[in-house]
Scaffold this motif. Structure first.
Motif: not given
Lengths: 368, 334
Positions: A185-193, A248-256, A284-288
């Motif tokens: 989630x950290x890697x994906x979240x940062x990448x998405x953000x 998943x977290x990348x996608x969720x962060x991009x959506x949010x 974004x945390x729910x799907x994760x």
């Protein structure tokens, strides 16, 4: 009639109340409208329009009443623990916790997990025997007093082994999930953000990891490991598991990130980290969480698979996976050998999935 | 001049090519003044506002030219960190849809209080008290009880009030309201606009009101800038523009308003569609739809002529039409 007023409510100095047009410097005096003043041509003879301010005022009161009613309804229905408006500041997490305590699904699954963690920490509380105390003479025997679950193929007590097996299974499941979720989630979240180059690099890297078949990867990577602890297995799962959560977290962060309220927060001066942590992450945390809890079950099962193939944990380590794989050939002769550890595994996985479900619901205020 | 936008140009890189969303826009807002920016969807009015706020998504957006002078500083030359301290504290924005502009997982008190925590470094408790005060200020009933409610527990008008409260929190000098009432129904629209205008007067803020609703504009604006295809086609004090538009596009817009005394007649509509921003027609971008178009309109881009003669003309009026004089006189005769 009110509709026409909306389409051309020209600022008229004579229109009473707090009409904003009033303050216009140099606004035309009432008689200054030539007949060609089309948009407002019908206004001077439109007496009731002068009451515009009053009408708006009435509307104010109406909607205020409505809102006050809403407020009252909310107060009248404070919920089981009187959770109406309280004096202290509430947060997302304290609200979620209040919700969870009332949710039977959460209570049951949490108690189950608490129980599992307890026996994982102190198996001797429930089973004082030694899981490695085996007697081939009792192999595959059914239940008898003192040995409620019977004996396995090696003549070991199934009850003792099931209780002691919780430790490895819970350790593998929880640690692998924590590792995967944190890393992913950290890697994906940062990448998405942040997007851009790092996002592209990370996405290709996840593709590479997705291309590695889990079982084949396990056979190759774990066959060189000689240690008999659970850590190489956990490390392997984290290594192959993080790309799933990362995606998943990348996608969720991009959506949010695209939501208007993130844009609004930005327009009101929020910094990057604040937007990410306060506005994006909670949304974004729910799907994760959902995927992580389901993954937790699959990691426990994966440990069993790897152990079955001889590259995961090896006897004399006690684990449900090892017991399930060693019992599976005898399912027709002695099903109890399989059913007890498999049942324990199923209940554990179910408990974590139910927990994830309840937590996800609690984190979504719209469901309250 | 509080805000002075000069020759601003914004482009978007898309699959179809480069879209020139804003093409040399200039406007100014003084303290206490309300400027209405009027235009159809895609005319560049929101993009201009986003560029002023510094919340344009880059990429795909890109500011290719111009200056945005705010209290004398060129915002485009500031570092992102300095820019951020301006946002919220000195200029704030109100968005169209208050439900989606409020974070669903945070209480309104949290979100209002956040302004004070971020910009003023207040404690959570003080920020919460300030939030209640603000909710009172925008006339949300029972503010002290409702401060811990979530956005979805409020009605549409109440949510827009909360957005207004958030924008006003730090008493900025400039507020940009991007279609603040479009998502609301008519009666609530009037209340929200009244509230906004009243608060603006109270704090003597500059207000940029972005809208496509001519009715809203007439009620509150001091000046109007009409945009078409990324350009300002007409700018005028609000009364003058309503009295006698000096651009055929503005005239078309005013003629398209349904009127009670025209009941039963067919409603006028400007024929055709707004141009695609990746393929803006040469010459005057409005010429394919313009009833007054002549040959010169197809080749020469009209500059913003000063409208200093004719009915309802005066300083500060401008029209980007080669034949503004004809249009102005034609408008006045109707």
């Amino acid at each position: 009639m009110p509709d026409t007023r909306r389409t051309h409510p020209g600022p008229e100095p004579e229109a009473g109340g707090r009409r904003p047009g009033e303050r216009l410097p140099g606004g035309p005096p009432p008689g200054d409208h030539p007949t060609g003043d089309r948009p407002r041509g019908n206004r001077p003879d439109d007496g009731p329009d002068a009451r515009d301010g009053a009408i708006a005022g009435t509307g104010f009161g109406g909607s205020m009443d409505l809102a006050a009613d809403e407020g009252r309804t909310l107060e009248d229905d404070p919920g089981p623990d009187g959770g109406g408006p309280s004096g202290r500041p509430r947060s997302l997490w304290s609200d979620a916790w209040r919700d969870l305590r009332r949710n039977p699904v959460f209570v049951v699954s949490a108690l189950l997990i608490l129980f599992l963690v307890l026996i994982a920490l102190r198996p001797t509380l429930l089973a004082s025997g030694d899981p490695l105390d085996c007697d081939l003479a009792r192999a595959q025997e059914g239940s008898r007093p003192g040995h409620p679950f019977g004996f396995n193929g090696q003549g070991c007590d199934v009850y003792t082994r099931t209780v002691h097996g919780a430790r490895t299974s819970v350790t593998v499941g929880v640690c692998a999930t924590l590792g995967v979720t944190l890393l992913g989630s950290v890697l994906g979240g940062l990448a998405g953000f942040f997007g851009g180059l790092w996002d592209a690099l990370l996405s290709r890297l996840t593709d590479v990891f997705f291309a590695i078949p889990v079982v084949l990867g396990g056979l190759v990577l774990l066959s060189v490991v000689t240690s008999n602890s659970v850590w190489p297995v956990i490390g392997f799962m984290v290594l192959l598991g993080w790309p799933q959560i990362s995606r998943i977290s990348r996608g969720a962060v991009i959506t949010a990130k695209q939501h208007d309220y993130v844009q609004a927060a930005r327009a009101l001066g929020a910094s990057g980290p604040r937007m990410l942590l306060r506005h994006i992450a909670p949304n974004a945390i729910a799907p994760v969480i959902v995927v992580a809890t389901i993954a937790l079950g699959t990691y426990i099962a994966l440990e069993a698979t790897l152990s079955y193939l001889g590259v995961g944990l090896k006897p004399p380590t006690v684990s449900w996976g090892i017991d399930i794989s060693s019992a599976s050939p005898y399912i027709r002769n002695a099903p109890h050998m399989l059913l007890w550890p498999a049942g324990a595994l199923a209940v554990t996985v179910l408990a974590f999935i139910m927990l994830g479900d309840a937590v996800r619901d609690a984190l979504d205020p719209k469901l309250r | 001049m509080l805000l002075d936008v000069r020759d601003l140009r914004v482009e978007f890189t898309t699959r179809e090519g480069v879209a020139k969303a804003v093409n040399g826009v200039s406007y100014g807002v003084a303290a206490g003044e309300t400027l209405a920016v009027l235009g159809e969807s895609g005319s560049g009015k929101s993009v201009t506002a986003q560029a002023v706020m510094g919340i344009l998504d880059t990429p795909p957006g890109r500011i290719t030219g111009g200056e945005i002078l705010f209290k004398g500083r060129d915002l485009l030359r500031l570092k992102e960190e300095e820019r951020r301290s301006v946002r919220g504290a000195e200029m704030a924005m109100i968005f169209q849809d208050a439900l989606s502009s409020l974070n669903p997982v945070l209480t309104v008190g949290d979100q209002l209080g956040e302004m004070f925590v971020v910009h003023r470094g207040m404690s959570k408790k003080d920020a919460r008290a300030k939030a209640v005060e603000l909710m009172d200020r925008v006339r949300i009933p029972a503010a002290a009880q409702r401060v811990d409610d979530y956005p979805h527990q409020f009605s549409g008008g109440m949510r827009q009030r909360i957005m207004i409260a958030m924008a006003l929190a730090l008493e900025p000098d400039l507020i940009i309201a991007d279609e603040p009432t479009t998502a609301l129904d008519v009666t609530v629209q009037a209340q929200v606009m009244d509230l906004l205008a009243e608060l603006q007067r109270e704090y003597a803020m500059g207000l940029i009101l972005i809208t496509h609703d001519l009715g809203v504009v007439a009620d509150v604006a001091d000046r109007i800038a009409v945009m078409y295809a990324g350009r300002i086609v007409e700018t005028a004090p609000v009364h003058d523009l309503y009295k006698a538009p000096a651009h055929p596009y503005t005239r078309g817009l005013l003629d398209s308003i349904p009127r009670l005394d025209h009941k039963g007649r067919e409603l006028y509509a400007i024929k055709g569609l707004p141009p695609s921003l990746t393929a803006v027609p040469p010459g005057c971008p409005f010429h394919p739809r313009c009833p007054m178009a002549r040959d010169v309109c197809r080749t020469d881009v009209p500059p913003l002529h000063a409208v200093e003669r004719g009915p309802a003309s005066g300083p500060g009026r401008g029209s980007a039409c080669h034949f503004w004089r004809d249009c102005l006189e034609g408008s006045a005769r109707r």
